[in-house]
Design a protein around this motif. Structure first.
Motif, short mmCIF file in Angstrom:
data_model
loop_
_atom_site.label_atom_id
_atom_site.label_comp_id
_atom_site.label_asym_id
_atom_site.label_seq_id
_atom_site.Cartn_x
_atom_site.Cartn_y
_atom_site.Cartn_z
N GLN A 150 35.15 54.30 34.90
CA GLN A 150 36.04 55.12 35.90
C GLN A 150 35.37 55.94 36.92
O GLN A 150 35.99 55.64 37.96
CB GLN A 150 36.99 55.78 34.80
CG GLN A 150 37.48 56.88 35.90
CD GLN A 150 38.96 56.28 35.92
OE1 GLN A 150 39.15 54.57 35.89
NE2 GLN A 150 39.43 56.14 37.24
N ASP B 174 35.93 54.38 42.37
CA ASP B 174 36.46 54.70 43.90
C ASP B 174 35.43 53.91 44.46
O ASP B 174 34.70 53.25 45.20
CB ASP B 174 35.93 55.71 43.86
CG ASP B 174 37.42 56.81 43.53
OD1 ASP B 174 38.92 55.62 42.94
OD2 ASP B 174 37.37 57.51 43.02
N ASN C 188 35.42 50.25 45.07
CA ASN C 188 36.32 49.71 46.33
C ASN C 188 35.58 50.00 47.47
O ASN C 188 36.23 49.59 48.56
CB ASN C 188 37.72 51.05 45.68
CG ASN C 188 38.40 50.49 44.12
OD1 ASN C 188 38.49 49.46 44.25
ND2 ASN C 188 39.21 51.43 44.20
N GLN C 189 35.22 50.88 47.31
CA GLN C 189 34.28 51.79 48.48
C GLN C 189 33.53 50.25 49.29
O GLN C 189 33.42 49.72 50.32
CB GLN C 189 34.23 52.49 49.42
CG GLN C 189 34.50 53.90 49.12
CD GLN C 189 33.32 55.39 48.52
OE1 GLN C 189 32.52 55.21 49.29
NE2 GLN C 189 34.42 56.26 48.50
#
Length: 782
Positions: free
Chosen positions: A228, A232, A235-236
């Motif tokens: 986790q 992010d 994703n970037q």
């Protein structure tokens, strides 16, 4: 040309050899489409193009033909709006560079005064696209990857990608190196699944890191989980990759548009490169074969000098001189099997096809070939099981087809004409077929075994017999073609050599008819006469060359003597004029003096004054000294073998024998002359050396003042010239002569191009009329 004839004469194998020298798929396509032409202007242009390419290769050693690709499909796709891949754009840039290099290569040769009009015409149509070429190479590397600096945006995106990847790896490396990792991870590594960074977690600890499961091992014991904490960042990373792909697509679109803007001109460049690759391929093939450019005509005349079959090993093939179409239009070749009759037939046909396809032929310089509308060939065993045709029937099917189309613009090749049937009927049929084809004006070469055809050439106008030579001593053919001599069977000679009883041979001879014996005896006599004639011709040619050399020397000396005589005469006239002017001035001075005396003394001039004036006038007359050049008397008593000078010819020679009280027979070179003794000057004992000698590294080194290259192939001639120049320099000669003959000019041009670039050559020029004219190059050495 009929496809069957091309196959029978093995033109496809020549094309296969050509393909070994091609540089690109563009040239390969041209070679695969190559066919003989029947347009003499087109053929001459193709041969001239090959000749120019051969000249360029000779001067530079190679041509810049690398980096060419068949980019036509890519350019056409760009033209209709498709986006080209990096590799397609790279091939286009490479081809643009190749076209630019080729243009520079030909133009640089032209600037060096090398005449290449046809090649220059090609490269003048090439357009350089340096801006497009550089734009592609600045954006795409040699591996087909779009470079970071292709645009500022791409550079920024990739910097963001690298930074984000580093952060993701850093976080995952921290997890992997943690104390719990050894227990919960299958392996302490960071890997990638579905373009996202993950770690291998044991099944029982799947909830320890949270995040997303992307894959599992085949056993199911390991799950590849994206923790986790990096979701992010991953994703970037994905967003940055999408942006990178979009930017790369935009860059490729821009580059493709640049290509599309010049699509037609680029396609024109590709077509020209294909032609140039094809032309230089022909030149490289000609160099490998040691082939030369033939002269072409529309008169059906063939003259091949030392012709070789291109598909036979050059170290094995026997070259032959072949002439057809002037004094005779039909050749009938007879002789034993495996003697080379069929090879000769194929050589004539294949070299004709090669020349009409714009290829050089493996023969000496000066060879000539005709342009035929059609070449027909009936060669080989044509037996067809499928069509239930015998050998004879199959041959007749071909011959019927030939007779249907043959005319005065045809070359017809018959192998074993009339074979496969009753000898008597076959011979009669062969004669009738030859008569028919010959009457239509075609050029014909036929091979046969029939003895009836041996006499065919003696009672037919325009027909000549020929044979392939057979060495009875070695029981093997020499493969040498003898024009004008029909072949002998040699059966009795061969049998005798193999040990057959003499009694059996005599019995066999008795079975032969008188006519057959007469023919065989006539053939034997002709062979002997031909050999003697060839030997005599060789001796006569050597004598002619020596006589021509002596004549050239004498003409040169005569010109020098005449020039010297003119110079001396002009000098004598000038001096005489000066003496006369001085005498006139003196006489005028005397007259003025007499007039002054007469005026002063009123004509009472005394006798002694007149005598003094007369003496001055006599002294003023120019004194002409008469000289008579006397030849030194010969104190020596002449003997045979003495070396002497013939005064009125200014030539050295040797006394052979005294032919009268005051005459000697003198050897001058290859000439013998009777010379009066008063015209001879004694020199001394005869000298052995007749050529200049230079001592090189302790040994005598003989080298003449001239080098004769006539009849040489280009490569051999250049090698001889290079060695000869070195020898002449060692001998200390300031000037030498190279005889290359006039011919087609190819040898002369090649020799002069070589000499212009030789480091030790100061200047070259053609010979004067007395030195051999344009058949001789005079070389001044440094």
């Amino acid at each position: 040309m009929h496809a069957r004839v091309l196959k029978v004469l093995e033109f496809d194998k020549v094309k296969a050899q050509l393909l070994e020298h091609v540089s690109s798929s563009l040239g390969k396509e041209k070679i695969e489409q190559l066919l003989p032409s029947t347009d003499i202007a087109e053929i001459i242009r193709a041969l001239d193009e090959t000749d120019e390419a051969a000249t360029a290769l000779r001067l530079r050693g190679h041509a810049p033909l690398g980096g060419m690709f068949d980019i036509r499909p890519s350019v056409k796709r760009a033209k209709i709006g498709s986006v080209l891949s990096p590799h397609e754009l790279l091939d286009i840039a490479s081809t643009m560079y190749a076209s630019r290099q080729m243009k520079t290569f030909i133009e640089s040769l032209q600037e060096e005064k090398t005449e290449l009009p046809h090649l220059l015409q090609y490269v003048e149509q090439i357009t350089a696209f340096l801006e497009v070429e550089q734009a592609i190479k600045q954006c795409i590397d040699e591996y087909g990857e779009v470079l970071d600096h292709a645009s500022d945006r791409l550079r920024a995106i990739r910097q963001q990608l690298r930074n984000t990847e580093a952060r993701v790896r850093e976080k995952l490396e921290t997890i992997v190196r943690s104390s719990s990792a050894q227990k919960m991870l299958s392996d302490a590594i960071v890997t990638i699944r579905n373009d996202r960074y993950v770690i291998p977690v044991k099944q029982e600890y799947r909830h320890a890191y949270g995040g997303i499961v992307h894959d599992q091992s085949s056993s199911g014991a390991t799950l590849f989980i994206e923790p986790q904490v990096v979701v992010d960042l991953n994703n970037q990373l994905q967003e940055a990759r999408v942006k990178e792909k979009q930017e790369i697509e935009r860059i490729l679109t821009e580059l493709t548009k640049k290509v599309a803007e010049h699509a037609d001109a680029i396609l024109m460049n590709v077509a020209i490169l294909a032609d140039l690759d094809f032309i230089f391929t022909k030149a490289k093939y000609a160099k490998k074969l040691k082939a030369t450019k033939p002269t072409m005509n529309n008169d059906g005349y063939i003259r091949l000098l030392k012709a070789r079959h291109p598909l036979i090993d050059q170290n094995v093939v026997v070259p032959n001189d072949i002439e057809l179409g002037k004094n005779y239009t039909t050749i009938v070749i007879t002789g034993p099997n495996t003697g080379g009759k069929t090879v000769t037939l194929k050589t004539i046909g294949l070299l004709t096809l090669m020349a009409q396809a714009g290829l050089f032929v493996p023969a000496l310089d000066g060879s000539e070939l005709a342009v035929f509308r059609a070449v027909f060939a009936d060669i080989g065993d044509e037996q067809s099981i499928e069509q239930s045709l015998s050998t004879f029937s199959s041959h007749m099917v071909n011959i019927v087809g030939i007779l249907r189309h043959v005319d005065h613009e045809s070359l017809v090749l018959f192998d074993e004409l009339g074979a496969g049937t009753d000898p008597q009927e076959g011979a009669a049929l062969a004669i009738a077929i030859l008569d028919e084809v010959r009457e239509r004006g075609a050029r014909v070469v036929a091979t046969t075994h029939y003895p009836e055809l041996k006499a065919y050439g003696y009672n037919r106008k325009g027909v000549i017999n020929a044979s392939v030579e057979f060495d009875v001593d070695t029981l093997s053919p020499t493969y040498k073609l003898l024009i004008g001599v029909p072949g002998r069977s040699n059966a009795f000679d061969i049998s005798k050599r193999l040990g057959l009883n003499e009694r059996v041979i005599e019995r066999a001879k008795a079975q032969m008819s008188n006519e057959s014996s007469k023919v065989e005896n006539m053939i034997a006599s002709l062979e002997q006469s031909k050999r003697q004639a060839e030997e005599e011709q060789k001796k006569a040619e050597e004598a002619r060359k020596e006589a021509e050399r002596i004549r050239n020397e004498w003409e040169q000396k005569w010109e020098q003597l005449t020039a010297k005589e003119t110079e001396l005469l002009d000098d004598a006239k000038r001096k005489a004029a000066e003496l006369v002017r001085a005498a006139q001035q003196e006489a005028e001075e005397v007259v003025r003096e007499l007039r002054r005396l007469q005026k002063e003394k009123l004509a009472e001039v005394k006798e002694h004054e007149l005598i003094a004036a007369k003496k001055r006038l006599e002294d003023a007359a120019p004194a002409i000294e008469k000289r008579r050049k006397q030849r030194k008397g010969n104190a020596h008593e002449f003997r045979a073998g003495d070396e002497v000078r013939v005064v009125h010819l200014n030539q050295k020679g040797f006394l052979l024998e005294k032919v009268s009280d005051d005459e000697w027979q003198v050897q001058l070179g290859i000439l013998k002359m009777k010379i009066n003794e008063r015209d001879l000057e004694y020199i001394g004992s005869p000298k052995v050396e007749t050529k200049p000698v230079a001592t090189v590294k302790g040994r005598d080194y003989h080298v003449g003042l001239e080098l004769d290259l006539r009849g040489e192939r280009y490569e051999d001639a250049i090698a001889r010239v290079e060695k000869y120049i070195d020898d002449a320099l060692l001998a200390g000669y300031p000037r030498v002569s190279i005889i290359h003959g006039k011919g087609t000019g190819a040898l002369r041009k090649g020799v002069q191009e070589f000499l212009k670039k030789h480091r030790s050559v100061k200047n070259i020029r053609f010979g004067e009329a007395t030195e051999g004219g344009i058949g001789v190059t005079i070389v001044e050495l440094k």
